[in-house]
Design an enzyme around this catalytic site. Sequence first.
Site, PDB file in Angstrom:
ATOM      1  N   ALA A 216      -3.508  -0.180  -3.183  1.00  0.00           N
ATOM      2  CA  ALA A 216      -2.851  -1.464  -2.912  1.00  0.00           C
ATOM      3  C   ALA A 216      -1.331  -1.351  -3.090  1.00  0.00           C
ATOM      4  O   ALA A 216      -0.860  -0.635  -3.985  1.00  0.00           O
ATOM      5  CB  ALA A 216      -3.409  -2.531  -3.849  1.00  0.00           C
ATOM      6  N   PRO A 217      -0.585  -2.010  -2.200  1.00  0.00           N
ATOM      7  CA  PRO A 217      -1.018  -2.893  -1.106  1.00  0.00           C
ATOM      8  C   PRO A 217      -1.383  -2.188   0.197  1.00  0.00           C
ATOM      9  O   PRO A 217      -1.720  -2.847   1.169  1.00  0.00           O
ATOM     10  CB  PRO A 217       0.213  -3.781  -0.889  1.00  0.00           C
ATOM     11  CG  PRO A 217       1.367  -2.891  -1.228  1.00  0.00           C
ATOM     12  CD  PRO A 217       0.898  -2.033  -2.365  1.00  0.00           C
ATOM     13  N   GLY A 218      -1.289  -0.853   0.231  1.00  0.00           N
ATOM     14  CA  GLY A 218      -1.796  -0.161   1.394  1.00  0.00           C
ATOM     15  C   GLY A 218      -0.789   0.640   2.194  1.00  0.00           C
ATOM     16  O   GLY A 218      -1.091   1.072   3.310  1.00  0.00           O
ATOM     17  N   GLY A 219       0.395   0.872   1.642  1.00  0.00           N
ATOM     18  CA  GLY A 219       1.422   1.605   2.380  1.00  0.00           C
ATOM     19  C   GLY A 219       1.004   3.019   2.737  1.00  0.00           C
ATOM     20  O   GLY A 219       1.132   3.451   3.891  1.00  0.00           O
ATOM     21  N   ASP A 235      -8.861   0.579  -4.978  1.00  0.00           N
ATOM     22  CA  ASP A 235      -7.959  -0.214  -5.816  1.00  0.00           C
ATOM     23  C   ASP A 235      -8.629  -1.553  -6.083  1.00  0.00           C
ATOM     24  O   ASP A 235      -9.154  -2.179  -5.151  1.00  0.00           O
ATOM     25  CB  ASP A 235      -6.616  -0.440  -5.116  1.00  0.00           C
ATOM     26  CG  ASP A 235      -5.518  -0.831  -6.096  1.00  0.00           C
ATOM     27  OD1 ASP A 235      -5.672  -1.872  -6.784  1.00  0.00           O
ATOM     28  OD2 ASP A 235      -4.512  -0.108  -6.183  1.00  0.00           O
ATOM     29  N   ASP A 273      -0.629   7.683  -5.724  1.00  0.00           N
ATOM     30  CA  ASP A 273       0.722   7.202  -6.049  1.00  0.00           C
ATOM     31  C   ASP A 273       0.633   6.138  -7.140  1.00  0.00           C
ATOM     32  O   ASP A 273       1.400   5.187  -7.162  1.00  0.00           O
ATOM     33  CB  ASP A 273       1.392   6.636  -4.793  1.00  0.00           C
ATOM     34  CG  ASP A 273       2.871   6.319  -5.007  1.00  0.00           C
ATOM     35  OD1 ASP A 273       3.528   7.042  -5.773  1.00  0.00           O
ATOM     36  OD2 ASP A 273       3.359   5.335  -4.414  1.00  0.00           O
ATOM     37  N   LYS A 303       4.875  10.090 -12.408  1.00  0.00           N
ATOM     38  CA  LYS A 303       5.924   9.206 -12.898  1.00  0.00           C
ATOM     39  C   LYS A 303       6.525   9.791 -14.178  1.00  0.00           C
ATOM     40  O   LYS A 303       5.799  10.134 -15.115  1.00  0.00           O
ATOM     41  CB  LYS A 303       5.356   7.809 -13.174  1.00  0.00           C
ATOM     42  CG  LYS A 303       4.451   7.257 -12.071  1.00  0.00           C
ATOM     43  CD  LYS A 303       5.129   7.189 -10.720  1.00  0.00           C
ATOM     44  CE  LYS A 303       4.193   6.613  -9.660  1.00  0.00           C
ATOM     45  NZ  LYS A 303       4.742   6.645  -8.306  1.00  0.00           N
TER      46      LYS A 303
END
Length: 349
Positions: A216-219, A235, A273, A303
């Site tokens: 999410a949101p799906g990029g 997600d 991600d 990260k």
Amino acid sequence: MDEALILTADPDFLDLALAELQTSAPAAQASPLAEGVMLISAVPAFLAIAETWRVTPPIFVRHICPVQVTVGLRGKRNADLAIIRQTVTNELLALLDPTLSFSVQTRVLAELPYKPFDLNNLLAEVIQTATGAPLDVRAPQQVLSLVCAQTADRNPSAYLGVSLTIHNLSDWAGGMRRFAREQGQVSRAEFKLLEALEVFQINLPPRGVALDLGAAPGGWTRVLRQHEQYVTAVDPGELDPRVAQDRGVRHKRMTAEAYLADDPDRFDLIVNDMRMDARDSARLMVSFAPQLYREGIAIMTLKLPEENRRPLLDHALKLLQQAYTIAGARQLFHNRSEVTLYLKPLAAI
């Protein structure tokens, strides 16, 4: 004989980039030209460093270019353009191979009365007229690099050099790879995946099956669909309606851990991600390694907080090496406080 080069990195990771340089050139001395841009002197031959990094790219250094000529500027448009043109004509044309495509890549890092576009056009015309080499701004084989900058105690100067593109670590000036924003784009995170596919030279299998963890949101799912992948998006959150309505997307509204416990499928590609501690993310990817086909691959971001970045990264990489070979690791232009990894399962070796 010592030479000079210009090194570019994300300002937040500049210390780690300079540490990478010290490994290859212990005597190197760095002077700032702009935020994240350093003039490096007292280094061995540029080609020696560049060839080493071509074979084994650094993680944090994004771009390098040689400094073969340095010339003082006056800070006036016509005078400076004439100086730079004459310098290229007299000292650098002979270094360009007329059989290879070229590009002029200019960065103006000081307050000067001209823009990179002005210099690129001027010098491209000079080179084409003198050598006949073909101009290719998108995928050049060789580059004339020009950096106009001003150090704290000097008048502005132009730093110039010629190199093969493969020795600059990036095809783009300063490693600044930019993508046009598309209609229907879900998030800027899409640029990270697009850049990773390009930098790591990944060709996805036609009509492959992909798993997007923390989708999410799906990029990233949208980018994978553009590359003809059928995507399982995992997600607990909602996907953008434009992604959710795509028949090539299967949304599993659960956590990655719950999905793994639910006898999941196997995939050609797994991407991740997720915003989580780098070590936890690494452990999660290790647990998903058996879900990759033998020739499958994985792309993920780690990260990294502001403190103890290198030890944290090294720990995460060590965890991942239990199940993967690390085929690539770079702090990309579209990364923020993170590093992108390209992974292959150990079974594929």
